[in-house]
Motif scaffolding. Sequence first.
Motif, PDB file in Angstrom:
ATOM      1  N   GLU A 138     -19.892  83.462  43.542  1.00 12.29           N
ATOM      2  CA  GLU A 138     -21.057  82.984  42.793  1.00 12.29           C
ATOM      3  C   GLU A 138     -21.952  84.175  42.453  1.00 12.29           C
ATOM      4  OE1 GLU A 138     -24.759  79.782  43.155  1.00 12.29           O
ATOM      5  OE2 GLU A 138     -23.454  80.151  44.869  1.00 12.29           O
ATOM      6  N   ARG A 139     -21.662  84.790  41.316  1.00  9.06           N
ATOM      7  CA  ARG A 139     -22.459  85.943  40.912  1.00  9.06           C
ATOM      8  C   ARG A 139     -23.576  85.527  39.959  1.00  9.06           C
ATOM      9  NH1 ARG A 139     -17.300  87.739  41.497  1.00  9.06           N
ATOM     10  NH2 ARG A 139     -16.688  87.664  39.307  1.00  9.06           N
ATOM     11  N   ILE A 140     -24.495  86.453  39.751  1.00 10.99           N
ATOM     12  CA  ILE A 140     -25.695  86.121  38.990  1.00 10.99           C
ATOM     13  C   ILE A 140     -25.339  85.896  37.514  1.00 10.99           C
ATOM     14  CG2 ILE A 140     -26.346  88.506  38.458  1.00 10.99           C
ATOM     15  CD1 ILE A 140     -29.267  87.585  39.146  1.00 10.99           C
ATOM     16  N   ALA A 141     -25.951  84.891  36.938  1.00 17.65           N
ATOM     17  CA  ALA A 141     -25.684  84.521  35.546  1.00 17.65           C
ATOM     18  C   ALA A 141     -26.503  85.381  34.592  1.00 17.65           C
ATOM     19  CB  ALA A 141     -26.016  83.046  35.338  1.00 17.65           C
ATOM     20  N   PRO A 142     -26.133  85.392  33.305  1.00 21.75           N
ATOM     21  CA  PRO A 142     -26.938  86.117  32.316  1.00 21.75           C
ATOM     22  C   PRO A 142     -28.380  85.628  32.311  1.00 21.75           C
ATOM     23  CG  PRO A 142     -24.847  85.455  31.370  1.00 21.75           C
ATOM     24  CD  PRO A 142     -24.941  84.768  32.700  1.00 21.75           C
ATOM     25  N   ARG A 143     -29.317  86.556  32.202  1.00 23.65           N
ATOM     26  CA  ARG A 143     -30.735  86.197  32.164  1.00 23.65           C
ATOM     27  C   ARG A 143     -31.512  87.260  31.406  1.00 23.65           C
ATOM     28  NH1 ARG A 143     -32.516  85.965  38.349  1.00 23.65           N
ATOM     29  NH2 ARG A 143     -30.946  84.312  38.248  1.00 23.65           N
ATOM     30  N   LYS A 161     -25.163  90.395  47.230  1.00 21.59           N
ATOM     31  CA  LYS A 161     -23.936  89.606  47.367  1.00 21.59           C
ATOM     32  C   LYS A 161     -23.599  88.858  46.079  1.00 21.59           C
ATOM     33  CE  LYS A 161     -25.449  85.046  48.955  1.00 21.59           C
ATOM     34  NZ  LYS A 161     -25.186  83.950  49.912  1.00 21.59           N
ATOM     35  N   ASN A 162     -24.581  88.592  45.239  1.00 17.89           N
ATOM     36  CA  ASN A 162     -24.343  87.936  43.947  1.00 17.89           C
ATOM     37  C   ASN A 162     -24.373  88.935  42.788  1.00 17.89           C
ATOM     38  OD1 ASN A 162     -26.469  85.718  45.513  1.00 17.89           O
ATOM     39  ND2 ASN A 162     -24.363  85.114  45.059  1.00 17.89           N
ATOM     40  N   TYR A 247     -20.770  88.554  34.355  1.00 19.34           N
ATOM     41  CA  TYR A 247     -20.157  88.182  35.626  1.00 19.34           C
ATOM     42  C   TYR A 247     -19.266  89.290  36.174  1.00 19.34           C
ATOM     43  CZ  TYR A 247     -20.531  83.732  38.111  1.00 19.34           C
ATOM     44  OH  TYR A 247     -20.913  82.734  38.964  1.00 19.34           O
ATOM     45  N   VAL A 248     -18.584  90.008  35.286  1.00 17.77           N
ATOM     46  CA  VAL A 248     -17.668  91.057  35.753  1.00 17.77           C
ATOM     47  C   VAL A 248     -18.359  92.395  35.923  1.00 17.77           C
ATOM     48  CG1 VAL A 248     -16.843  91.990  33.541  1.00 17.77           C
ATOM     49  CG2 VAL A 248     -15.277  91.843  35.495  1.00 17.77           C
ATOM     50  N   LEU A 249     -19.536  92.569  35.354  1.00 19.47           N
ATOM     51  CA  LEU A 249     -20.238  93.846  35.429  1.00 19.47           C
ATOM     52  C   LEU A 249     -20.467  94.320  36.873  1.00 19.47           C
ATOM     53  CD1 LEU A 249     -21.526  96.165  33.873  1.00 19.47           C
ATOM     54  CD2 LEU A 249     -23.659  94.826  33.760  1.00 19.47           C
TER      55      LEU A 249
END
Length: 371
Positions: A138-143, A161-162, A247-249
């Motif tokens: 669960e990684r951080i979404a675009p914002r 961790k995200n 997400y992949v960054l």
Amino acid sequence: MLKSLYVENFKSLLKSDITLSNLTLISGLNGVGKSSLIQVLLLVRESYLNHSLFDEGLLLKNKYINIGQGKDALTEDASENWFKFILDWEDKTHLNLFFDYSSDSNLQPINQSKSKYDKDDIKEKALFSTRFQYLSAERIAPRNSYDISDYGISNKNSLGKNGELTIHYLAKYQSRKIEERLMHPKEKINTLIAQVDAWMSEISPGIKITAEIKGDINQATLHYQFETSLGYTKKFNPINVGFGLTYVLPVVTAILSAKPADLLIIENPEAHLHPAGQTVVGRLISIASQNGIQIIVESHSDHLLNGIRVSVKQKLIEPENVALYYFERSKSVKEHIIEITRPFIDADGKLDEWPNGFFDEWEIQLDNLLE
């Protein structure tokens, strides 16, 4: 480098012995214990960093995960109420941990008489130091903007961790040199941001990333541009680009920032990526692992697996530096436990066996279409 992990009586891992390699890929159906193996490492690490591991015991709740209480962690069919973890490193360092069971507590007391360890031997290991990264599924979404933490990226060397500190990390360390063996073959500029651009361009052609620290709002910002025949486009906000790139960054940044002897644990690096991009990630992971960075990956992607297999065939990574594991649970046994199979890979990228359910869904559905 961590060479093996033995787990007893933890969740669905009744008695599980895993030999780790430079690159360890864990796969299996949902709910069969793949994450439990990773959780053991995270629990041991955080209990150590919280100074409870050797004096008090295993903390089941930390900044990475929350297992709950002892009754949530004990294997349902355990014949005895205790937990046992054994970690071995390639330099013969040995950590044998035995924890007594406490049903209603999130602290499982260490049994000093049955545990064997040397605190001085393990304190410099990557698992217990800043040479460690964990990226959850669960990684951080675009914002529009991202949190900054100078303590987190400078003192802890953490992307979060995200992956929430990735943008701040890129903004601050974009000019930092990376390991030469991780450099993209088409990019001669050896800076973190140039190499991130180069590898990300294999996922989305011609991409350029801008990461900046905005001191007036105490945030970091991320923008994407794309190369055209007339130059680069305007800067796009991540929200208007989609999930996959953002997400992949953190995954690409974590790998390119790593040094030999570092340990990376990455869950589902393929999330939201086109199949071609998943293959690229498999290749990058392989190159990094061959050059001394230990990576443990949990994945459902046959494209990522094939990226690793092709990397073996192309001699980007030696077959003995890859360990593949398939977790499965059979309905024919009464215990709620899992079985672990290890297919071996040869120098041509071929596997010696394909367990049922091991990245075979494409063939199954193709057979259905051909009926």
